[in-house]
Design an enzyme around this catalytic site. Structure first.
Site, mmCIF file in Angstrom:
data_model
loop_
_atom_site.group_PDB
_atom_site.id
_atom_site.type_symbol
_atom_site.label_atom_id
_atom_site.label_comp_id
_atom_site.label_asym_id
_atom_site.label_seq_id
_atom_site.Cartn_x
_atom_site.Cartn_y
_atom_site.Cartn_z
ATOM 1 N N HIS A 131 0.783 -1.239 0.000
ATOM 2 C CA HIS A 131 0.000 0.000 0.000
ATOM 3 C C HIS A 131 0.820 1.297 0.000
ATOM 4 O O HIS A 131 0.307 2.332 0.420
ATOM 5 C CB HIS A 131 -0.941 0.031 1.224
ATOM 6 C CG HIS A 131 -2.055 -0.973 1.165
ATOM 7 N ND1 HIS A 131 -1.860 -2.329 1.205
ATOM 8 C CD2 HIS A 131 -3.410 -0.811 1.097
ATOM 9 C CE1 HIS A 131 -3.009 -2.960 1.162
ATOM 10 N NE2 HIS A 131 -3.972 -2.079 1.082
ATOM 11 N N GLY A 182 -1.148 -2.530 -5.546
ATOM 12 C CA GLY A 182 -2.166 -3.541 -5.253
ATOM 13 C C GLY A 182 -3.507 -2.912 -4.910
ATOM 14 O O GLY A 182 -4.554 -3.504 -5.183
ATOM 15 N N HIS A 183 -3.473 -1.737 -4.345
ATOM 16 C CA HIS A 183 -4.722 -1.037 -4.003
ATOM 17 C C HIS A 183 -4.785 0.281 -4.753
ATOM 18 O O HIS A 183 -4.155 1.256 -4.364
ATOM 19 C CB HIS A 183 -4.792 -0.784 -2.498
ATOM 20 C CG HIS A 183 -6.173 -0.452 -2.016
ATOM 21 N ND1 HIS A 183 -7.012 0.420 -2.681
ATOM 22 C CD2 HIS A 183 -6.871 -0.888 -0.939
ATOM 23 C CE1 HIS A 183 -8.163 0.509 -2.016
ATOM 24 N NE2 HIS A 183 -8.109 -0.274 -0.967
ATOM 25 N N GLU A 321 -13.266 -9.362 0.924
ATOM 26 C CA GLU A 321 -14.012 -8.095 0.803
ATOM 27 C C GLU A 321 -14.367 -7.829 -0.657
ATOM 28 O O GLU A 321 -14.144 -6.748 -1.193
ATOM 29 C CB GLU A 321 -13.162 -6.950 1.361
ATOM 30 C CG GLU A 321 -12.700 -7.215 2.791
ATOM 31 C CD GLU A 321 -11.913 -6.080 3.422
ATOM 32 O OE1 GLU A 321 -11.049 -5.522 2.728
ATOM 33 O OE2 GLU A 321 -12.188 -5.750 4.588
ATOM 34 N N GLU A 337 -19.011 -3.360 2.349
ATOM 35 C CA GLU A 337 -18.151 -2.460 3.128
ATOM 36 C C GLU A 337 -18.552 -1.007 2.898
ATOM 37 O O GLU A 337 -18.790 -0.574 1.761
ATOM 38 C CB GLU A 337 -16.684 -2.688 2.715
ATOM 39 C CG GLU A 337 -15.723 -1.855 3.536
ATOM 40 C CD GLU A 337 -14.265 -2.121 3.200
ATOM 41 O OE1 GLU A 337 -13.960 -3.181 2.612
ATOM 42 O OE2 GLU A 337 -13.430 -1.256 3.538
ATOM 43 N N CYS A 339 -16.797 1.596 2.889
ATOM 44 C CA CYS A 339 -15.867 2.224 1.931
ATOM 45 C C CYS A 339 -16.201 1.906 0.479
ATOM 46 O O CYS A 339 -15.921 2.710 -0.409
ATOM 47 C CB CYS A 339 -14.436 1.743 2.175
ATOM 48 S SG CYS A 339 -13.633 2.541 3.559
ATOM 49 N N CYS A 419 -10.195 2.001 7.677
ATOM 50 C CA CYS A 419 -10.418 2.782 6.462
ATOM 51 C C CYS A 419 -11.783 3.460 6.437
ATOM 52 O O CYS A 419 -11.923 4.570 5.938
ATOM 53 C CB CYS A 419 -10.254 1.901 5.231
ATOM 54 S SG CYS A 419 -11.255 0.416 5.269
ATOM 55 N N CYS A 420 -12.819 2.767 6.950
ATOM 56 C CA CYS A 420 -14.180 3.274 6.755
ATOM 57 C C CYS A 420 -14.485 4.578 7.498
ATOM 58 O O CYS A 420 -15.051 5.493 6.893
ATOM 59 C CB CYS A 420 -15.212 2.205 7.118
ATOM 60 S SG CYS A 420 -15.127 0.740 6.061
#
Lengths: 654, 654
Positions: A131, A182-183, A321, A337, A339, A419-420
């Site tokens: 990340h 990757g993200h 997820e 999720e 997010c 994260c959310c």
């Protein structure tokens, strides 16, 4: 050749002041509770301390490789809030964080707290999982927001140096690394950097990351082999994470199985997918590359016609997820999720700008009022990661699922991977930007809520003032104040759920054309002109496509954009045995003292009487049903009155 | 003081010859295909080779710590088969295995292939997980069966020495280990050893294992601490197995959280639970300990009233292969291990002997004809571990579940842990023993199928001959041939599903008392007397208790003991959108050429037309339904015509 220029221009959050109604209440709690709390949580968990470079190998509380992204998102949220409500203390906190980031930035521009402290020699060796570019992207979004909010350029300059470093390392040129994260996240962040700095290399770098993704040989495979592992075949992690081996192909979990233009279905990790697609839309808009927009449209259609929950939730599987398969929309064992729905709003908002098609605004609205706002409690201090459409609490006590905070059926104070909450905070703080667009023809009104906004047209400026009890009431008043009286278009969104409506201008009903989900009002607008929109807002019983196996013979209740649910506290246990009576009236009533003030629904229902069963588990059909009264509350407000059963979809007798 | 003596005596499988009908067909396949195949599979996987002590550390194909149990179960199944059909080649195979077991037995009587080869110094150090006593129990059951089938005593003697070794090590006395096995089995096996040898120490040892289980301090905790780990708190295995930490208390996964007499709900691993409860019933019967029977009755009630599938499946959760909570009976995401239903039959059969209460026979029959026989395909060479009540194949391709062979929705050739196939084989081969009991009053007929049986009464011997097409037809003929004409009782089971029936003796309808689910026919029986039972066998629509959230507004079809299901191959996709019409006739027809010959059902149903949906995923309720014809087949025979959707529970319009 077709190009993919946006016909609409989004209106900045700076120009829209939410000054009443539904979103003002939420923004107030966001500013006074959620944003301050999130700083405290980051402090408690060690994120701020790590930024001070106080951690040493051997210490407890090892910095998490996501923590920089939490900082970035928090700065972004705080900046939006600050721009509307001056708060020197909050601004000081941000400036202090900026100083820490500056202190931690390496000579060459690189910045990452995890790699600075934990694994200094290993930077850029594991884009697949670690990340770094994702964190960079979130810091960039924070920097852009803080610059726009305050004019302070220090963080933006730091991030420019960081992005320049990234640009020196990654790119299509020989000698540069042909990798990507990757993200996804850096892609859309780079476009924001480009928009605010005018530096075209940021746009080019964003386009490179998007073009390179999914090309063969797979970067992630080469990278992992150079670390001595093969991430796909022999995953370098515990067996329970092998589900990351997504069935749609190698690296599909990270949308890297195919070049993005060849992807035709949402696959893999849902948040990653949304951020990637948003970045694709950005690059399409800024470069005119229609092939990227085409890919977005294919993905949009597949997602919204086959894998979108009625709440705007997406990403059905808690394992990974991620998305599962078409028409798979389980209510009880799902994920959704918070997010991911937020990412869906980002993407929808970008696609909406291309042609002003209301279908994008419909999904945006669906997610905002339902599956996103369910992510936070009314007090603003507890959060859902997973947003179920059906909850039976015993399942989490005695069930088969390995429950973690992120899967809990009650809102949690914070998360290991948090994260959310900050994603919600930045969305709420910037909600104004989703309300309007402008175009060469005039103005688009996408969302209805009290606000006063300054909208720049080519040769005019218009102050629009909205006044409404939406989403509880369908009556919307808009006062139009152009600097100069002029003829231009005001396109008023006709929500997808709306079947009857009336439009008035200065008290006279007008007959208006509907184009792609917008009423197009073209006229000479003068200071003080008043538009009234009266949307019929009956309660609707919604059915789902027959291939959605979990919703057959069931309906959900929706009124306006609000999707309802049934809670145990209002309707007793065994909610799944409750059925609606198909021809019964459903009354809607505003309850000021309930759940912060919401419209609730009541109707006649029926259920079987458990007292007659006498120890039987099965019997030839014979049980009689009792008449009952059932009550529904807005889905977003569920789980604010203690734990209990909840269902969105309820049976309907035929 | 109450004692728990069995009023009924089970009739040995040796005395019952199945000579036609449903079970003969299955026994034939079992003997000719399944049992030989299982030997081959054990050879292929290395189980036989390991028994030859050919494995050395460093070799591949490390012996599994379960393999001895597969050998034991296979010998048991082969012995039952052998007793009915002489087969020198098969007998030679068993004798060779016995020689290998003899060669592997240690000086002190100990025998365990895994510990002999893989971990010689560690025997008896991990009763919690390593199944030594479990393997011993299965070898004992094999030894008893082989002795009874052939009179050959060698294996029994070997196992006696092994049991004597176990008895010297475990027991309540000071100096002995107060432990018990993580997987119950030895308890019921020791009672069989006692019954066949008359050695009371085997019964005492069985009682010790049962009495000791769940006492504090927990043996498993002490044992694991002595190995330097704490199995519950810091499990010595990967994170994905931490779900073994069962919520009902420490070691509840292995029914060791409480002394067995204090347990009031089925918890933990379902197969373990059934074997334990069967052992409890055995010890109750042999010792007269009513407190054990009381505990069984409490557990029985809780299980059958709240956690039993209509198919006789039990154990809802694939994680931990265990029970979840009351009324939690999901159809799609479930487990229902074949072995668990087999264990349920063992337990039911034992409880049935106490008072001849047909409720136990009803559950036995439910499991036999449905959730157990679904465990094997019609050809006898592929097996289900998990028995779902609803299957959507895409879930296994794209879903969130980490799929292993044991969770597959199509039958598999073998399994890593291959408990189910030999368990099925031994049950089928010994099915005769479940058909009758005797008592001081006479004879109980529990199951209906063609057979000729020799039943010993106190002072008489009766040859009973049954002739019937059951379960496809409700007409049963029984010829009674007592050695001496005499007055005694014949109790004929009135199945729980049966609402109307007629009993004739020698062509005359008789009026008979029903007692605990049996028609009690007392008379002077003479050679050649003929009983006819005519059971009305209409198709029944079954509903489930309202608290079972997954079955509300749905029915299952049952005819006689056979539970039906709907397969995609007969009814197209999207089975969950199909609804029955509540007042439509349901026709039943025997189809000789389908699925080996079964009665199928047909009726009118309705479903929505997907072609009218035009890309919508949600819409206000408006879609019309089409009339369709739907067809149901017996659940046990599903998945014999390729992969596809399947549902047992189907909506019914009201």
């Amino acid at each position: 050749m077709r190009t993919a220029k946006q016909k609409l221009s989004p209106v900045s959050w700076k120009e829209v002041t939410v000054n009443g109604g539904f979103w003002q209440e939420i923004q107030k709690i966001n500013s006074t509770v959620t944003i301050p709390l999130q700083y405290i949580r980051m402090e408690e968990r060690g994120g701020i301390e790590a930024l001070k470079l106080n951690w040493k190998p051997g210490d407890s509380n090892k910095p998490h490789h996501f923590w920089d992204s939490d900082i970035g998102k928090w700065i972004e949220a705080a900046a939006y809030s600050l721009a509307k409500h001056s708060d020197p203390e909050l601004e000081k906190k941000i400036d202090d964080l900026v100083d820490l980031i500056e202190a931690g930035q390496q000579e060459d521009g690189y910045f990452n707290t995890f790699y600075n402290l934990v694994d200094p020699g290993k930077r850029w060796t594991n884009l697949y999982y670690m990340h770094e570019l994702y964190c960079a992207g979130h810091l960039a979004e924070g920097a852009v927001a803080y610059y726009l909010a305050t004019g302070k350029k220090k963080l933006l300059d730091i991030i420019c140096r960081f992005m320049d470093h990234i640009d020196s390392r990654f790119g299509p040129q020989t000698g540069k690394v042909h990798g990507y994260c990757g993200h996804p996240e850096i892609e859309l962040a780079l476009v924001k950097m480009y928009q605010v700095t005018g530096e075209e290399r940021y746009l080019r770098l964003s386009k490179f990351f998007i073009d390179e993704r999914g090309q063969q040989p797979y970067y992630f495979e080469l990278e992992s082999l150079s670390r001595g592992v093969n991430v796909e075949v022999k995953a370098d992690r515990p067996r329970h994470l092998k589900h990351y081996l997504c069935c749609q192909g190698p690296f599909a979990q990270y949308q890297s199985h195919l070049p993005v233009r060849e992807q035709d279905a949402p696959v893999g990790h849902a948040v990653r997918a949304m951020y990637l697609y948003a970045g694709m839309a950005d690059v399409a808009a800024e470069t005119g590359d229609h092939t990227l927009l085409d890919a977005c449209e294919v993905l949009w259609k597949r997602l919204t016609e086959k894998q979108l929950y009625i709440t705007g939730g997406i990403g059905q599987s808690s394992d990974g997820e991620r998305f599962t398969f078409d028409y798979d929309l389980p209510n009880e064992i799902t994920y959704n999720e918070t997010c991911a729905s937020i990412g869906l709003v980002f993407w929808a908002h970008r696609l909406l700008q291309f042609n002003g098609d209301g279908k994008y605004a419909d999904v945006m609205e669906r997610a905002l009022y339902n599956g996103i706002m369910s992510g936070v409690n009314l007090e603003g201090d507890r959060f859902f990661y997973a947003n179920y459409l059906s909850v039976y609490p015993d399942r989490f006590k005695y069930g088969s699922t390995l429950i973690t905070e992120r899967m809990a059926p009650t809102r949690q104070g914070w998360f290991e991977v948090a994260c959310c909450p900050p994603n919600l905070a930045r969305l709420v703080a910037s909600i104004g930007q989703y309300m309007y667009s402008t175009s060469t023809d005039g103005i688009y009104v996408h969302l209805y809520n009290d606000n006063e906004s300054k909208l720049d047209l080519i040769d005019n400026q218009v102050i629009l003032t909205q006044k409404t009890e939406y989403p509880w009431d369908g009556h919307i008043g808009i006062t139009v104040n152009p600097e100069n009286d002029a003829e231009f278009m005001i396109a008023l969104r006709r929500p997808g759920w709306c079947q009857n409506a009336e439009i008035k201008v200065n008290n006279a009903v007008i007959d208006v054309e509907v184009r792609k989900g917008y009423w197009i009002v073209n006229r000479l607008w003068k200071q003080g002109d008043v538009i009234e929109i009266i949307l019929d807002m009956p309660v609707q019983r919604i059915e789902t496509h027959p291939s959605v196996r979990t919703n057959t013979a069931k309906v959900a209740l929706q009124r306006g954009p609000i999707v309802y649910c049934f809670e145990e506290i209002d309707n007793a246990k065994d909610l799944n045995d409750v059925s609606l009576v198909s021809d019964a009236d459903i009354s809607a009533r505003y309850e000021e003292d309930l759940l912060g003030g919401v419209v609730t629904l009541e109707t006649k229902g029926r259920r079987r009487d458990t007292s007659t069963w006498d120890g039987q588990l099965y019997q030839p059909v014979k049980s009689e049903k009792m008449d009952i009264t059932i009550k529904a509350v807005p889905y977003f407000a569920w789980a604010n009155r203690g734990p209990g059963e909840m269902v969105v979809w309820v049976k309907q007798e035929e």
